[in-house]
Motif scaffolding. Structure first.
Motif, mmCIF file in Angstrom:
data_model
loop_
_atom_site.group_PDB
_atom_site.id
_atom_site.type_symbol
_atom_site.label_atom_id
_atom_site.label_comp_id
_atom_site.label_asym_id
_atom_site.label_seq_id
_atom_site.Cartn_x
_atom_site.Cartn_y
_atom_site.Cartn_z
ATOM 1 N N ASP A 68 -4.955 2.536 3.731
ATOM 2 C CA ASP A 68 -3.669 2.338 3.785
ATOM 3 C C ASP A 68 -2.836 2.995 2.749
ATOM 4 O O ASP A 68 -1.928 3.670 3.182
ATOM 5 C CB ASP A 68 -3.373 0.856 3.599
ATOM 6 C CG ASP A 68 -3.935 -0.217 4.744
ATOM 7 O OD1 ASP A 68 -4.279 0.397 5.759
ATOM 8 O OD2 ASP A 68 -3.977 -1.323 4.657
ATOM 9 N N LYS A 69 -3.322 2.983 1.550
ATOM 10 C CA LYS A 69 -2.457 3.578 0.581
ATOM 11 C C LYS A 69 -2.548 5.119 0.537
ATOM 12 O O LYS A 69 -1.304 5.874 0.495
ATOM 13 C CB LYS A 69 -3.311 3.282 -0.925
ATOM 14 C CG LYS A 69 -3.060 1.774 -1.188
ATOM 15 C CD LYS A 69 -3.940 1.522 -2.488
ATOM 16 C CE LYS A 69 -3.618 0.182 -3.080
ATOM 17 N NZ LYS A 69 -4.128 -0.278 -4.256
ATOM 18 N N PHE A 70 -3.679 5.740 1.035
ATOM 19 C CA PHE A 70 -3.517 7.240 1.386
ATOM 20 C C PHE A 70 -2.449 7.694 2.479
ATOM 21 O O PHE A 70 -1.788 8.499 2.267
ATOM 22 C CB PHE A 70 -5.185 7.898 1.482
ATOM 23 C CG PHE A 70 -5.692 8.183 0.519
ATOM 24 C CD1 PHE A 70 -5.433 9.390 -0.575
ATOM 25 C CD2 PHE A 70 -6.769 7.502 -0.087
ATOM 26 C CE1 PHE A 70 -6.013 9.652 -1.721
ATOM 27 C CE2 PHE A 70 -7.631 7.958 -1.210
ATOM 28 C CZ PHE A 70 -6.960 8.880 -1.968
ATOM 29 N N ARG A 71 -2.725 6.852 3.598
ATOM 30 C CA ARG A 71 -1.811 7.199 4.472
ATOM 31 C C ARG A 71 -0.402 6.888 4.132
ATOM 32 O O ARG A 71 0.662 7.604 4.667
ATOM 33 C CB ARG A 71 -2.139 6.447 5.898
ATOM 34 C CG ARG A 71 -1.490 6.762 7.092
ATOM 35 C CD ARG A 71 -1.853 5.750 8.293
ATOM 36 N NE ARG A 71 -1.499 4.412 8.209
ATOM 37 C CZ ARG A 71 -2.326 3.576 7.678
ATOM 38 N NH1 ARG A 71 -3.576 3.723 7.502
ATOM 39 N NH2 ARG A 71 -2.102 2.281 7.726
ATOM 40 N N GLU A 72 0.127 5.641 3.623
ATOM 41 C CA GLU A 72 1.280 5.327 3.469
ATOM 42 C C GLU A 72 2.037 6.139 2.290
ATOM 43 O O GLU A 72 3.089 6.219 2.339
ATOM 44 C CB GLU A 72 1.417 3.795 3.170
ATOM 45 C CG GLU A 72 0.965 3.034 4.638
ATOM 46 C CD GLU A 72 0.860 1.318 4.315
ATOM 47 O OE1 GLU A 72 1.113 1.159 2.953
ATOM 48 O OE2 GLU A 72 0.211 0.891 4.964
ATOM 49 N N HIS A 73 1.202 6.399 1.433
ATOM 50 C CA HIS A 73 1.726 6.750 0.278
ATOM 51 C C HIS A 73 1.685 8.359 -0.077
ATOM 52 O O HIS A 73 2.437 9.228 -0.746
ATOM 53 C CB HIS A 73 1.320 6.319 -1.242
ATOM 54 C CG HIS A 73 1.433 4.681 -1.270
ATOM 55 N ND1 HIS A 73 2.931 4.087 -1.011
ATOM 56 C CD2 HIS A 73 0.834 3.497 -1.434
ATOM 57 C CE1 HIS A 73 2.706 2.782 -1.175
ATOM 58 N NE2 HIS A 73 1.516 2.519 -1.186
ATOM 59 N N TYR A 74 0.616 8.819 0.614
ATOM 60 C CA TYR A 74 0.230 10.559 0.339
ATOM 61 C C TYR A 74 0.314 11.186 1.595
ATOM 62 O O TYR A 74 -0.102 12.277 1.573
ATOM 63 C CB TYR A 74 -1.012 10.470 -0.576
ATOM 64 C CG TYR A 74 -0.858 9.704 -1.765
ATOM 65 C CD1 TYR A 74 0.139 10.107 -2.922
ATOM 66 C CD2 TYR A 74 -1.404 8.478 -1.931
ATOM 67 C CE1 TYR A 74 0.101 9.351 -4.100
ATOM 68 C CE2 TYR A 74 -1.154 7.726 -3.041
ATOM 69 C CZ TYR A 74 -0.577 8.339 -4.246
ATOM 70 O OH TYR A 74 -0.577 7.540 -5.197
ATOM 71 N N ASN A 75 0.530 10.451 2.826
ATOM 72 C CA ASN A 75 0.236 11.042 4.127
ATOM 73 C C ASN A 75 -1.174 11.882 4.211
ATOM 74 O O ASN A 75 -1.102 12.812 4.755
ATOM 75 C CB ASN A 75 1.478 12.212 4.167
ATOM 76 C CG ASN A 75 1.579 12.592 5.714
ATOM 77 O OD1 ASN A 75 1.382 11.777 6.498
ATOM 78 N ND2 ASN A 75 1.902 13.787 6.029
ATOM 79 N N VAL A 76 -2.093 10.879 3.861
ATOM 80 C CA VAL A 76 -3.360 11.547 3.828
ATOM 81 C C VAL A 76 -4.407 10.898 5.016
ATOM 82 O O VAL A 76 -4.313 9.486 4.702
ATOM 83 C CB VAL A 76 -4.074 11.537 2.540
ATOM 84 C CG1 VAL A 76 -5.732 12.119 2.609
ATOM 85 C CG2 VAL A 76 -3.557 12.381 1.673
ATOM 86 N N ASP A 77 -5.013 11.440 5.966
ATOM 87 C CA ASP A 77 -5.835 10.651 6.839
ATOM 88 C C ASP A 77 -7.020 10.485 6.091
ATOM 89 O O ASP A 77 -7.916 11.304 6.021
ATOM 90 C CB ASP A 77 -6.084 11.377 8.216
ATOM 91 C CG ASP A 77 -6.525 10.545 9.371
ATOM 92 O OD1 ASP A 77 -6.675 9.345 9.280
ATOM 93 O OD2 ASP A 77 -6.734 11.176 10.478
ATOM 94 N N VAL A 78 -7.808 9.124 6.211
ATOM 95 C CA VAL A 78 -9.041 8.713 5.835
ATOM 96 C C VAL A 78 -9.950 8.289 7.100
ATOM 97 O O VAL A 78 -9.629 7.784 7.875
ATOM 98 C CB VAL A 78 -9.046 7.535 4.826
ATOM 99 C CG1 VAL A 78 -10.572 7.255 4.479
ATOM 100 C CG2 VAL A 78 -8.140 7.772 3.495
#
Length: 543
Positions: free
Chosen positions: A314-324
């Motif tokens: 959630d944090k990588f996607r929502e805050h940094y636009n990074v797909d985990v």
């Protein structure tokens, strides 16, 4: 009738020669103990690998013999990966975090002729020097200026001096594709560690499978930062697949767990893809949140080795636009078994639905066949509900452990992984537990992994683990063990209430205990064995 096509052997040598010829200008950037920012090209790396090959032959190492490495992720280790294996020798990558007794066992079991080690691991070997009779010398991966002083190790050799005066031309031998190329030992949670001996063929096929678009999806446009250690299952194969496609490699060396260094490398080198265990991503997230920095070049992260907590997604996607993206595998599988990307029909789903699927470990990669079975070895349906033991077979899956007398597979060629999982109709596998860690309460199974994922969504939890503890009435009940976030003092009752509505009521842990640290294995996974020992004889609180 046979086809009339060329039948060339699949070898790592081919990868090296192709990358040298086609992608020679692609870079390898490293953080090392003796050079905080080393930079050179594939062409230079493979030139030095040829010098190394000449040196290895002069040391008298024979083809088929093992050469050990105790090293982190940097350019010298890349040179060893290719220089040793392409000579027909076996590159034995050793986890320096193992206990001394385990290191002694695997070095002697592999019969390593020489050991190539980073400076920081010399003291580890000094304690074992008299217990490694077949080791002829130790090569320290540094220059003369940084060689350790007054070492008790006999025949200590400087790597840069070893290769300095060697010819940079070398005629690589023609190897059969079944020739052994590398060796990695399991962490040995029960009994001695077991060796997994990879072939050139299995490694090249794994390289193809792992680079596919629905796997790591690598191309020459990518800048790849392998944080997963190169001493752990061939660094998930990225040191092979990166050169195969011409991707730039960024190697964090001894700083692989340092959030600030990782952030700096990502931004300065424009890293697009990285891979590591969840604890690494937690460290990076913590630094990003505290510093306010962003990572605009970063597109996707691969996580594996342990179930990934939802807050990381959630944090990588929502805050940094990074797909985990999750991946699953094991030492015995080279390691890739499944990889997680969404299917096209899921693009229109809302984020909650997508997250539900993202928490699964992904679909099998071509080259790996998979099934789940019940206690009678009967295959179970792929319906997302039936849970069973995971068995695999494939192009890069183990058949027999190194020096073992019998196969590791059953009569039909299936290898039992030790994991318990469900597989849904779309082929997405979800690990629910390890066979030895599953909790059986009142005759019903409880997934410790699902409970841990739920606990990690609580804002005051830094890390969580769930183990089964003996219960007089229910045989076993789950105990939640939590490391609170720094400065937080969560209420146990409130943490347990956090599970309400998220899991079955009878799954909710019976109690919660706080610890300063949760024990981990040498590969960074939570050590449930040590945690159970820590809470042996635990008395449930009276309600």
């Amino acid at each position: 009738m046979y086809g009339q096509m060329m039948n060339l052997p699949l070898t790592i040598t081919n990868i090296m020669q192709f990358a040298d010829k086609v992608y020679g200008g692609s870079e390898i950037v490293s953080v090392t103990a003796d050079n905080p920012y080393h930079r050179y090209t594939y062409a230079e790396a493979f030139r030095r690998a040829r010098k190394l090959a000449n040196a290895l032959e002069k040391l008298g190492i024979k083809r088929g013999e093992c050469v050990g490495t105790l090293a982190l992720n940097d350019y010298r280790h890349v040179e060893l990966y290719y220089g040793i294996s392409c000579l027909g020798m076996v590159c034995h990558t050793i986890n320096p975090r193992l206990f001394p007794e385990q290191l002694e066992y695997i070095i002697n079991h592999a019969e390593d002729q020489y050991l190539f080690v980073d400076v920081m691991f010399v003291p580890v070997l000094e304690k074992l020097a008299e217990k490694l009779p077949q080791v002829k010398g130790v090569v320290v991966l540094t220059d003369e200026a940084h060689m350790p002083e007054n070492s008790r190790l006999p025949n200590l050799i400087c790597y840069e001096s070893l290769i300095e005066d060697e010819d940079d031309e070398f005629e690589w031998p023609e190897l059969e594709e079944e020739t052994a190329c590398s060796l990695c030992y399991t962490s040995g949670t029960t009994g001695n560690p077991k060796g997994v001996l990879y072939s050139h063929r299995s490694t090249v096929l794994h390289c193809y499978g792992s680079a596919l678009p629905d796997s790591f999806g690598l191309s020459g446009r990518d800048v790849v930062m392998p944080i997963v250690p190169m001493f752990h299952v061939n660094g998930w194969g990225l040191v092979y697949s990166g050169p195969m496609v011409g991707a730039k490699l960024v190697m964090p060396g001894p700083k692989m767990g340092d959030g600030q260094t990782l952030c700096t490398l990502i931004n300065e080198e424009k890293v697009t893809v990285s891979a590591g265990v969840p604890t690494v991503w937690l460290a990076l997230l913590d630094y990003l949140e505290k510093s306010g920095h962003k990572v605009p070049s970063l597109q996707r992260l691969t996580t594996g080795g342990a179930a990934c907590p939802q807050p990381i997604f959630d944090k990588f996607r929502e805050h940094y636009n990074v797909d985990v993206q999750q991946a699953w595998g094991m030492t015995e599988m080279s390691p890739l078994g499944t990889y997680h990307t969404l299917k096209p029909h899921m693009d229109c789903w809302d984020e909650e639905e997508k997250t539900r699927v993202r928490l699964k470990q992904g679909r099998p990669v071509y080259g790996v066949d998979m099934k789940i079975v019940d206690e009678n070895d009967v295959a179970l349906p792929w319906d997302g509900k039936a849970s069973g033991a995971v068995k695999v077979r494939g192009l890069w899956v183990i058949q027999r452990y190194f020096k073992a007398d019998t196969d590791a597979c059953d009569a039909e060629g299936w290898f039992e992984t030790g994991d318990v999982a469900t597989i849904d109709a779309d082929g997405y596998m979800q690990i629910t537990d390890r066979t030895k860690d599953v909790i059986k309460s009142g005759g019903e199974w409880i997934s410790s992994i699902e409970l841990e994922n739920c606990a990690m969504t609580h804002p005051q939890v830094a890390e969580a683990a769930v183990i089964g503890i003996y219960h007089e009435k229910w045989t076993e009940r789950p105990l939640l063990v939590v490391v609170p976030k720094e400065g937080e003092s969560p209420d146990p009752a409130e943490l347990l209430a956090h599970f309400t509505g998220k899991v079955a009521r009878w799954w909710i842990p019976e109690a919660c205990e706080f610890v300063a640290e949760i024990p981990h294995t040498a590969t960074g996974k939570v050590s449930k064995k040590d945690l159970r020992a820590q809470f042996e004889g635990y008395t449930w609180p009276k309600v």
